[in-house]
Design a protein around this motif. Structure first.
Motif, PDB file in Angstrom:
ATOM      1  N   TYR A  68     -17.824  -6.661 -15.179  1.00 27.35           N
ATOM      2  CA  TYR A  68     -17.426  -5.552 -14.294  1.00 27.35           C
ATOM      3  C   TYR A  68     -18.579  -4.159 -13.466  1.00 27.35           C
ATOM      4  O   TYR A  68     -17.600  -3.568 -12.613  1.00 27.35           O
ATOM      5  N   GLU A  97     -10.214 -10.982 -27.024  1.00 28.65           N
ATOM      6  CA  GLU A  97     -10.373 -10.340 -25.728  1.00 28.65           C
ATOM      7  C   GLU A  97      -9.487  -9.111 -25.298  1.00 28.65           C
ATOM      8  O   GLU A  97      -8.418  -9.217 -25.848  1.00 28.65           O
ATOM      9  N   ASP A  98      -9.513  -8.098 -25.171  1.00 28.26           N
ATOM     10  CA  ASP A  98      -8.620  -6.875 -24.476  1.00 28.26           C
ATOM     11  C   ASP A  98      -7.792  -8.013 -22.869  1.00 28.26           C
ATOM     12  O   ASP A  98      -6.796  -7.626 -23.079  1.00 28.26           O
ATOM     13  N   ILE A  99      -7.940  -8.563 -21.904  1.00 31.91           N
ATOM     14  CA  ILE A  99      -7.399  -8.197 -20.231  1.00 31.91           C
ATOM     15  C   ILE A  99      -8.099 -10.076 -19.770  1.00 31.91           C
ATOM     16  O   ILE A  99      -9.430 -10.225 -19.982  1.00 31.91           O
ATOM     17  N   ASP A 101      -8.137 -11.670 -16.740  1.00 29.58           N
ATOM     18  CA  ASP A 101      -7.756 -11.260 -15.675  1.00 29.58           C
ATOM     19  C   ASP A 101      -7.605 -11.991 -14.390  1.00 29.58           C
ATOM     20  O   ASP A 101      -7.096 -13.192 -14.409  1.00 29.58           O
ATOM     21  N   SER A 102      -9.199 -11.799 -13.770  1.00 26.06           N
ATOM     22  CA  SER A 102      -9.760 -13.500 -12.514  1.00 26.06           C
ATOM     23  C   SER A 102      -9.641 -14.133 -13.673  1.00 26.06           C
ATOM     24  O   SER A 102      -9.407 -15.832 -13.223  1.00 26.06           O
ATOM     25  N   GLY A 103     -10.470 -14.705 -15.456  1.00 26.85           N
ATOM     26  CA  GLY A 103     -10.657 -15.907 -16.124  1.00 26.85           C
ATOM     27  C   GLY A 103     -12.175 -15.933 -15.833  1.00 26.85           C
ATOM     28  O   GLY A 103     -12.568 -16.576 -16.654  1.00 26.85           O
ATOM     29  N   ARG A 104     -12.514 -15.230 -14.873  1.00 29.13           N
ATOM     30  CA  ARG A 104     -13.956 -15.659 -14.918  1.00 29.13           C
ATOM     31  C   ARG A 104     -15.011 -14.978 -16.538  1.00 29.13           C
ATOM     32  O   ARG A 104     -15.857 -16.560 -16.578  1.00 29.13           O
ATOM     33  N   THR A 105     -14.258 -14.410 -17.267  1.00 28.98           N
ATOM     34  CA  THR A 105     -15.183 -14.075 -18.043  1.00 28.98           C
ATOM     35  C   THR A 105     -15.101 -14.605 -19.357  1.00 28.98           C
ATOM     36  O   THR A 105     -16.039 -15.294 -19.455  1.00 28.98           O
ATOM     37  N   LYS A 129      -3.295 -10.916 -17.225  1.00 27.19           N
ATOM     38  CA  LYS A 129      -2.146 -10.344 -15.353  1.00 27.19           C
ATOM     39  C   LYS A 129      -2.681 -12.299 -15.276  1.00 27.19           C
ATOM     40  O   LYS A 129      -3.571 -12.117 -13.785  1.00 27.19           O
ATOM     41  N   PHE A 150      -4.256  -1.818 -13.020  1.00 31.83           N
ATOM     42  CA  PHE A 150      -5.307  -1.128 -13.445  1.00 31.83           C
ATOM     43  C   PHE A 150      -4.841  -0.500 -14.160  1.00 31.83           C
ATOM     44  O   PHE A 150      -4.352   0.123 -14.459  1.00 31.83           O
ATOM     45  N   VAL A 151      -5.730  -1.088 -15.859  1.00 31.34           N
ATOM     46  CA  VAL A 151      -4.683  -0.579 -17.037  1.00 31.34           C
ATOM     47  C   VAL A 151      -6.066  -0.003 -17.408  1.00 31.34           C
ATOM     48  O   VAL A 151      -7.257  -0.672 -17.844  1.00 31.34           O
TER      49      VAL A 151
HETATM   50  P1  IMP Z   1     -12.381 -11.233 -15.535  1.00 30.85           P
HETATM   51  O1  IMP Z   1     -13.648 -12.672 -16.401  1.00 30.85           O
HETATM   52  O2  IMP Z   1     -11.592 -11.242 -14.385  1.00 30.85           O
HETATM   53  O3  IMP Z   1     -11.097 -12.290 -16.114  1.00 30.85           O
HETATM   54  O4  IMP Z   1     -12.480  -9.472 -16.057  1.00 30.85           O
HETATM   55  C1  IMP Z   1     -11.605  -9.537 -17.609  1.00 30.85           C
HETATM   56  C2  IMP Z   1     -12.293  -8.131 -17.875  1.00 30.85           C
HETATM   57  O5  IMP Z   1     -12.652  -7.130 -16.775  1.00 30.85           O
HETATM   58  C3  IMP Z   1     -11.885  -7.624 -18.677  1.00 30.85           C
HETATM   59  O6  IMP Z   1     -12.673  -7.474 -20.462  1.00 30.85           O
HETATM   60  C4  IMP Z   1     -11.765  -6.203 -18.389  1.00 30.85           C
HETATM   61  O7  IMP Z   1     -13.349  -5.926 -19.124  1.00 30.85           O
HETATM   62  C5  IMP Z   1     -12.188  -6.503 -17.697  1.00 30.85           C
HETATM   63  N1  IMP Z   1     -10.547  -5.584 -16.735  1.00 30.85           N
HETATM   64  C6  IMP Z   1      -9.717  -6.647 -16.545  1.00 30.85           C
HETATM   65  N2  IMP Z   1      -8.264  -5.822 -15.823  1.00 30.85           N
HETATM   66  C7  IMP Z   1      -9.466  -4.397 -16.808  1.00 30.85           C
HETATM   67  C8  IMP Z   1      -8.240  -3.717 -16.116  1.00 30.85           C
HETATM   68  O8  IMP Z   1      -7.300  -3.265 -15.745  1.00 30.85           O
HETATM   69  N3  IMP Z   1      -8.152  -2.252 -16.499  1.00 30.85           N
HETATM   70  C9  IMP Z   1      -9.940  -2.446 -17.324  1.00 30.85           C
HETATM   71  N4  IMP Z   1     -10.415  -3.249 -17.353  1.00 30.85           N
HETATM   72  C10 IMP Z   1     -10.070  -4.720 -16.905  1.00 30.85           C
END
Ligand code: IMP
Ligand code: MG
Length: 175
Positions: A68, A97-99, A101-105, A129, A150-151
């Motif tokens: 990110y 994991e904390d959150i 989002d896209s699920g990419r991580t 999300k 965004f949280v």
């Molecule tokens: P993903 O790879 O798009 O699923 O993103 C996951 C990572 O993005 C999380 O582990 C967070 O570190 C960061 N992230 C996604 N959404 C938020 C948010 O609303 N607040 C803070 N960090 C976020």
């Protein structure tokens, strides 16, 4: 620039939900040592709070990957900054994991950790999300589904700030 945070999930609600999640995790991992892998740095609060509530033996490891950067949107690039230290071959792993989002991580982490041959690999996240999902992945334990906002707080940051808030809040930035 003015940053305003409004409470979305109060501390007490997080604690209550964690008790329910831990009950399910405990029965799913009955009689096993749980290897908890925390994804740095956002999952630290959740990892510690879950671990304190679990009655069975627990081991800790951490992984840190970048996806990110400092901003609000995903960069799409993934790089391992810090790898796990112990072998997980034959272990019962709970990735925290904390959150999502896209699920990419998570997609990347699941493929990476699966290649290390754990006996089982389950995923726990505080927040989800679902509207933002790009990768088709399944998550075993979800604390709360939240809208596309965004949280921050309870481990989650904006430019490394607000991780220590004991609640989850939505962040609004006014120019
Ligand atoms: P993903 O790879 O798009 O699923 O993103 C996951 C990572 O993005 C999380 O582990 C967070 O570190 C960061 N992230 C996604 N959404 C938020 C948010 O609303 N607040 C803070 N960090 C976020
Ligand atoms: Mg993260």
């Amino acid at each position: 620039m003015k940053e305003t945070i409004s409470v979305l999930i109060p501390e007490k609600e997080i604690d209550k939900r964690l008790n329910e999640m831990v009950e399910t995790i405990s029965s799913d991992f009955k009689g096993k040592t749980i290897t908890i892998i925390g994804v740095l740095k956002g999952s630290v609060m959740l990892m510690v709070d879950i671990a304190k509530k679990l009655k069975q033996p627990v081991e800790f490891d951490f992984i840190d990957i970048s996806s990110y950067g400092e901003g609000l949107t995903s960069s799409g690039n993934i790089k391992i900054n810090k790898d796990i230290e112990n072998s997980i071959e034959g272990k019962y792993v709970l990735l925290v994991e904390d959150i999502i989002d896209s699920g990419r991580t998570l997609n990347y982490l699941l493929n990476y950790l699966k290649s290390k041959k754990p006996a089982s690999l389950k995923v726990c996240t505080l927040l989800d999300k679902p509207e933002r999902r790009v990768f088709d992945i399944s998550v075993n334990y979800i604390g709360f589904e939240i809208p596309d906002e965004f949280v921050v707080g309870y481990g989650l940051d904006y430019a490394q700030k607000y991780r220590n808030l004991p609640y989850i809040g939505t962040l609004e930035i006014e120019e």
